[in-house]
Design an enzyme around this catalytic site. Structure first.
Site, short mmCIF file in Angstrom:
data_model
loop_
_atom_site.label_atom_id
_atom_site.label_comp_id
_atom_site.label_asym_id
_atom_site.label_seq_id
_atom_site.Cartn_x
_atom_site.Cartn_y
_atom_site.Cartn_z
N GLU A 14 0.89 -1.16 0.00
CA GLU A 14 0.00 0.00 0.00
C GLU A 14 0.92 1.21 0.00
OE1 GLU A 14 -1.15 3.03 0.80
OE2 GLU A 14 -2.30 2.65 2.63
N HIS B 255 -9.04 8.06 3.41
CA HIS B 255 -8.15 8.97 4.14
C HIS B 255 -7.27 9.78 3.20
CE1 HIS B 255 -5.12 5.82 3.50
NE2 HIS B 255 -4.21 6.71 3.84
#
Length: 348
Positions: A127, A284
């Site tokens: 990620e 986010h």
């Protein structure tokens, strides 16, 4: 960030230390794990590729708390090397033990570029995405891992990234600029001369990370770049560039461009997409907002065209800069260069 004085370029080791230190606090990991869109999409993207992971060796680049490594074991991985440079690696080790996976997951504390693995890997999972996709430049480590450790024909999760841009009307900014015209009615003091000063402060050269609502977006998005993680090179990441074009939905005022990204996990029928679009549930990463010099009025079908270039900052290679050349309707072409302000250096 001051645009009038040239900052001293940070040594790469200093840049790296600042970057890794930002991941030593619990807050950032809480934010990422709590991001259901992010975490669930990664979980499903890994489990849907269990046929390629079953019995295989996996490398988790920038493992953090180790959650992706655990997902890989749940998908049947034989061995996972979880590489993490920050001190959160100590917590990852505890989490791995708590889940009784220490025989399948090796947490390796160190930078990807300096550690050594005992074997090549079949799968890389990471990620790596930052604000506006490329802020923080962690993708370079994924590419390094790909070129050094991934077996020919190996799998990268996610495998593809796309970048999009669209014009927006940020109503909050409009209200803030209009505020100074209302002061006289409230207090009997004319402060309308503050409007130009406010515009310079608000519509500056910072890349603003903020939530953009669907109502703010003034056209269909335009995809301007596509990155295939199996083939893209570090050299190409030094200049990610593309053209864009769109037509406005109706009468409004364009005061910014909005940039967002998607990443895709391969699937048997169709890819699984993690999107940070304002048309999709909030993540986010939010969106990257690029304010124009001044608002421009548009009507139905007003054409907006341009070219956008993303490249590393001279001061810090982990920070992203964005240059936009744009034409709105029949107006003269304009240009503006943006950068992530210092406050976001360790915020992502």
């Amino acid at each position: 960030m001051s645009h009038f004085t040239k900052k001293r370029k940070l040594d790469k080791s200093v840049q790296d230390n600042l970057y890794f230190d930002s991941y030593a606090d619990v807050t950032i990991h809480e934010e990422m794990i709590a991001d259901n869109v992010r975490t669930n999409t990664y979980r499903m993207g890994i489990l849907r590729n269990s046929n390629a992971i079953q019995g295989k060796v996996v490398l988790d680049v920038g493992a953090g708390t180790g959650v992706l490594s655990i997902f890989c074991v749940q998908a049947g991985a034989k061995k996972v090397y979880a590489v993490e440079a920050s001190s959160i690696a100590d917590q990852a080790t505890e989490i791995v033990k708590l889940n009784n996976m220490e025989d399948r997951i090796d947490v390796i504390k160190g930078t990807l570029e300096t550690i050594d693995l005992p074997e090549p890997v079949d799968v890389i999972v990471s990620e790596w995405m930052g604000y506006a996709l490329l802020h923080e430049s962690m993708l370079n480590s994924v590419l390094f891992a790909r070129d050094k450790w991934l077996k020919p024909g190996g799998l990268i999760l996610p495998s593809k990234a796309d970048l999009y841009i669209a014009p927006i009307n940020d109503l909050v900014v409009e209200d803030r600029l209009h505020f100074w015209s209302t002061v006289k009615d409230q207090y009997g003091v004319d402060m309308s001369c503050m409007s130009d000063f406010a515009r310079k402060c608000i519509m500056n050269n910072d890349i603003t990370v903020n939530l953009v609502t669907v109502e703010d977006v003034l056209s269909h998005p335009s995809k301007f770049a596509e990155l295939d993680l199996h083939t893209v090179t570090e050299e190409q990441l030094k200049r990610v560039q593309g053209n864009f074009g769109c037509e406005c939905f109706g009468s409004s005022s364009v005061n910014a461009f909005c940039v967002w990204f998607t990443v895709s996990f391969p699937g048997e029928e169709k890819p699984l997409v993690l999107s940070t679009s304002p048309f999709n549930p909030e993540t986010h990463w939010k969106q990257a907002v690029l304010y124009l010099h001044e608002p421009v009025d548009v009507i139905q079908d007003t054409k907006i065209t341009g070219e956008i270039t993303m490249y590393p900052s001279e001061e810090s290679s982990r920070h992203i800069c964005v240059h936009v050349d744009y034409t709105i309707g029949d107006l003269k072409k304009k240009s503006k260069t943006f950068s992530i302000p210092d406050g976001y250096a360790d915020a992502q």
